[in-house]
Each structure stands twice: as structure tokens, then as C-alpha cells.
Design a protein around this motif. Structure first.
Motif, PDB file in Angstrom:
ATOM      1  N   UNK A  23      10.683   6.961 -14.389  1.00  0.00           N
ATOM      2  CA  UNK A  23      10.050   5.683 -14.049  1.00  0.00           C
ATOM      3  C   UNK A  23      11.039   4.681 -13.460  1.00  0.00           C
ATOM      4  N   UNK A  24      12.247   4.629 -13.983  1.00  0.00           N
ATOM      5  CA  UNK A  24      13.213   3.687 -13.427  1.00  0.00           C
ATOM      6  C   UNK A  24      13.489   3.985 -11.960  1.00  0.00           C
ATOM      7  N   UNK A  25      13.490   5.267 -11.597  1.00  0.00           N
ATOM      8  CA  UNK A  25      13.712   5.639 -10.197  1.00  0.00           C
ATOM      9  C   UNK A  25      12.513   5.284  -9.333  1.00  0.00           C
ATOM     10  N   UNK A  26      11.300   5.434  -9.880  1.00  0.00           N
ATOM     11  CA  UNK A  26      10.089   5.028  -9.158  1.00  0.00           C
ATOM     12  C   UNK A  26      10.133   3.526  -8.884  1.00  0.00           C
ATOM     13  N   UNK A  82       0.830  -1.209   0.000  1.00  0.00           N
ATOM     14  CA  UNK A  82       0.000   0.000   0.000  1.00  0.00           C
ATOM     15  C   UNK A  82       0.863   1.258   0.000  1.00  0.00           C
ATOM     16  N   UNK A  83       1.869   1.262   0.854  1.00  0.00           N
ATOM     17  CA  UNK A  83       2.794   2.402   0.887  1.00  0.00           C
ATOM     18  C   UNK A  83       3.513   2.553  -0.442  1.00  0.00           C
ATOM     19  N   UNK A  84       3.939   1.435  -1.019  1.00  0.00           N
ATOM     20  CA  UNK A  84       4.635   1.480  -2.299  1.00  0.00           C
ATOM     21  C   UNK A  84       3.780   2.028  -3.409  1.00  0.00           C
ATOM     22  N   UNK A  85       2.485   1.676  -3.415  1.00  0.00           N
ATOM     23  CA  UNK A  85       1.585   2.167  -4.446  1.00  0.00           C
ATOM     24  C   UNK A  85       1.368   3.670  -4.321  1.00  0.00           C
ATOM     25  N   UNK A  86       1.081   4.151  -3.113  1.00  0.00           N
ATOM     26  CA  UNK A  86       0.844   5.579  -2.914  1.00  0.00           C
ATOM     27  C   UNK A  86       2.105   6.379  -3.235  1.00  0.00           C
ATOM     28  N   UNK A 125      10.499   1.291  -5.202  1.00  0.00           N
ATOM     29  CA  UNK A 125       9.624   0.177  -4.822  1.00  0.00           C
ATOM     30  C   UNK A 125      10.440  -1.085  -4.564  1.00  0.00           C
ATOM     31  N   UNK A 126      11.346  -1.379  -5.454  1.00  0.00           N
ATOM     32  CA  UNK A 126      12.150  -2.597  -5.384  1.00  0.00           C
ATOM     33  C   UNK A 126      13.071  -2.620  -4.167  1.00  0.00           C
ATOM     34  N   UNK A 127      13.400  -1.437  -3.632  1.00  0.00           N
ATOM     35  CA  UNK A 127      14.368  -1.361  -2.532  1.00  0.00           C
ATOM     36  C   UNK A 127      13.927  -2.121  -1.293  1.00  0.00           C
ATOM     37  N   UNK A 128      12.617  -2.304  -1.114  1.00  0.00           N
ATOM     38  CA  UNK A 128      12.149  -3.070   0.047  1.00  0.00           C
ATOM     39  C   UNK A 128      12.778  -4.456   0.094  1.00  0.00           C
ATOM     40  N   UNK A 129      13.127  -5.014  -1.061  1.00  0.00           N
ATOM     41  CA  UNK A 129      13.721  -6.356  -1.067  1.00  0.00           C
ATOM     42  C   UNK A 129      15.037  -6.417  -0.317  1.00  0.00           C
ATOM     43  N   UNK A 176      10.747  -5.738  -8.890  1.00  0.00           N
ATOM     44  CA  UNK A 176      10.639  -4.504  -9.659  1.00  0.00           C
ATOM     45  C   UNK A 176       9.592  -4.604 -10.756  1.00  0.00           C
ATOM     46  N   UNK A 177       9.482  -5.780 -11.370  1.00  0.00           N
ATOM     47  CA  UNK A 177       8.549  -5.940 -12.478  1.00  0.00           C
ATOM     48  C   UNK A 177       7.102  -5.692 -12.050  1.00  0.00           C
ATOM     49  N   UNK A 178       6.795  -5.894 -10.780  1.00  0.00           N
ATOM     50  CA  UNK A 178       5.445  -5.611 -10.291  1.00  0.00           C
ATOM     51  C   UNK A 178       5.070  -4.158 -10.525  1.00  0.00           C
TER      52      UNK A 178
END
Length: 284
Positions: free
Chosen positions: A187-190, A171-175, A194-198, A230-232
Motif C-alpha cells: 500500500x505504501x508503494x501504491x 482518474x488515471x491515479x484511481x485506475x 499516486x503522490x508522485x504527480x506532485x 498522499x493522504x487522499x
């Protein structure tokens, strides 16, 4: 383009906190540090972490994306004793008995535009990435009102704003992706944010598994089930492009405006994240 380093904030009581500053935009600017911070649940903050959040990071607003079920299960956290503004904005229907941690066994309420009938007929054929992207589209279809309220809360916060859910990833990642995209972040930075959580996913999983509200749900899952590939995020943003156009005024921006987001909202979000509401250069 060289992607920026992730600005982790290491505080006792959380495991997935980072600053959204330093993200490059299409206009050649970068997002401000100290404006928006994303994190996992704030329930376990010790006193020293509370003081750093309020006194050093200058947080004035907290956008809490958890469901009422989650908030009842964990009770008021220590930040509730501080003179902050709390925005409690679930991304699920209010009546849902939902703890907000998606896994591949959940039904996704929406479909991605590129899915064919064979894939739709067999949900087990969905990849983890497809399932999550579908799940995130569900936030937009189920609670567009609270998506806008969350973004407006970020835009109009007096000082720094914390955005969080349980794990600080879905949810946090989407917002956060919606906010970054709206102000023109590459977009690559966005996707990289998101991917950094991994990098912290094992700690995230352990924390959820050791929290009574989520322990039963986590018992049947693995660390891999909670990953954020990241692909998500690429799929989510691509689906919005396909639905609403992939030009500078399509995708996320077009979706927001269909829900009632206006130029005043956009200018306020630009000021919050970029320090300016001038979008002329960004859109060239």
C-alpha cells in the motif's frame, strides 16, 4: 520498507508520464517495467514522441479515461493514426457535461464511511484530501462497468498499455491504484505512486491552463487546487477496506468481485504486471 524510485519517462508533449514497474508486492516480487505506463493527455505529442511510444516502448493499447466532452474538445491526437487499440472509457455518466478536473467546489456523489452528519452538512469543512477521495469513490459508484473494462483492457493488452486522462492524476491515479492493489503491491508503494504527480504538478497545471478545453476551468484554480496529497489515496483505499473488509480478500479485491471481476481477470492482470498468474505466495 524503502520505497522504489519513480520511473519517470520524459517525452516531449507530456509532463506526467511514468512506468508502473518496480513496485514491491507482499510476496516479495516487483511489478514489471514496460507493462503499464500512466500519463497525462497525449494530444500534443510530436512525431518523435509518437515513434518512441510505438517503436521503443512497444505500446499496443491506450486506455483513455477522458469524457466524450473532452475528446470532442481536443479532437483526435497523433496516436490515432497508429495501429493501436483504443479503449475510450469515461468514469462519468455518458450524458455528463464533464471535463474531468475535480476541484473543491464540485459536489462529490459519495461519502466516506467515517464522515459524520456535521461534516456532511457543511461541505466546506471537507479537506482537499477528503473531497478528492469522495470524488474518486464517485468513479466507482457511477461507472463500475468502465472501471472493470479499463482494468481488463490493461490485463489483456498485447503489449505495453498507456493509461491516461487529462492530467494523469485523478482518474488515471484511481485506475492504476486499483490495478496495483489487485496484484498485491504494498500500500505504501501504491500511495507513493499516486503522490508522485506532485513532483510535476506545476507543469500539469500549466499544461491544463494552456489547453483550450480546460483553460476556463483552470482560470479559477491554483496549483494547490490540483495537488494529489498522499493522504487522499490512503483515504480512498481505507474507505474500501471499511466498506468491504480489510483482509487479503477485502477492500479493492472485494469491490472488484462484486462488480463481476473474476479469477481469469485477476490472473491476466497478474501476468501483465508481474509476469505470473500465481497468487499463492502473495496471499500467504
Amino acid at each position: 520498507m524503502e520505497l522504489p524510485q519513480i520511473s519517470w519517462i520524459d517525452l516531449p508533449g507530456v509532463v506526467n508520464m511514468r512506468d508502473l514497474g518496480g513496485k514491491p508486492t507482499s510476496a516479495g516480487t516487483v511489478t514489471r517495467h514496460g507493462a503499464v505506463i500512466r500519463t497525462d493527455n497525449l494530444q500534443d505529442l510530436p512525431a518523435e514522441s509518437v515513434r518512441r511510444i510505438v517503436d521503443e516502448l512497444g505500446v499496443t493499447d491506450v486506455v483513455d479515461l477522458r469524457t466524450p466532452v473532452e475528446r470532442r474538445g481536443t479532437g483526435d491526437g497523433p496516436l490515432k493514426a497508429e495501429p493501436l487499440t483504443f479503449h475510450e472509457l469515461t468514469l462519468y455518466p455518458e450524458q455528463a457535461d464533464e471535463k474531468g478536473i475535480p476541484d473543491d467546489r464540485d459536489e462529490a456523489p459519495d461519502r466516506l464511511p467515517w464522515e459524520d452528519e456535521q461534516v456532511l452538512a457543511d461541505r466546506s469543512a471537507h479537506s482537499h484530501e477528503e473531497h478528492l477521495a469522495n470524488h474518486y469513490l464517485g468513479y466507482l459508484s457511477q461507472r463500475p462497468d468502465n472501471v472493470l473494462k479499463a482494468l481488463r483492457a490493461i490485463a489483456h493488452a498485447r503489449g505495453s498499455v498507456l493509461v491516461h486522462c487529462a492530467a494523469g492524476k485523478d482518474r488515471t491515479g484511481t485506475i492504476c491504484a486499483m490495478a496495483l492493489t489487485e496484484v498485491g503491491v504494498d500500500r505504501d508503494a501504491v500511495v507513493a505512486d499516486y503522490d508522485a504527480t506532485n513532483e510535476r504538478i506545476e507543469l500539469v497545471f500549466q499544461r491544463l491552463a494552456n489547453t483550450p478545453t480546460y483553460a476556463d476551468e483552470m482560470a479559477g484554480q491554483t496549483v494547490a487546487d490540483q495537488a494529489t496529497p498522499a493522504e487522499t489515496m490512503r483515504m480512498l483505499l481505507a474507505s474500501l477496506d471499511e466498506l468491504y473488509g480489510d483482509g487479503p480478500d477485502g477492500g479493492v479485491r472485494a469491490w472488484l468481485r462484486r462488480q463481476g471481476w473474476n479469477e481469469q481477470d485477476s490472473a491476466a492482470l497478474h501476468r501483465k504486471l508481474l509476469g505470473s498468474d500465481d497468487k499463492t505466495e502473495e496471499n500467504r
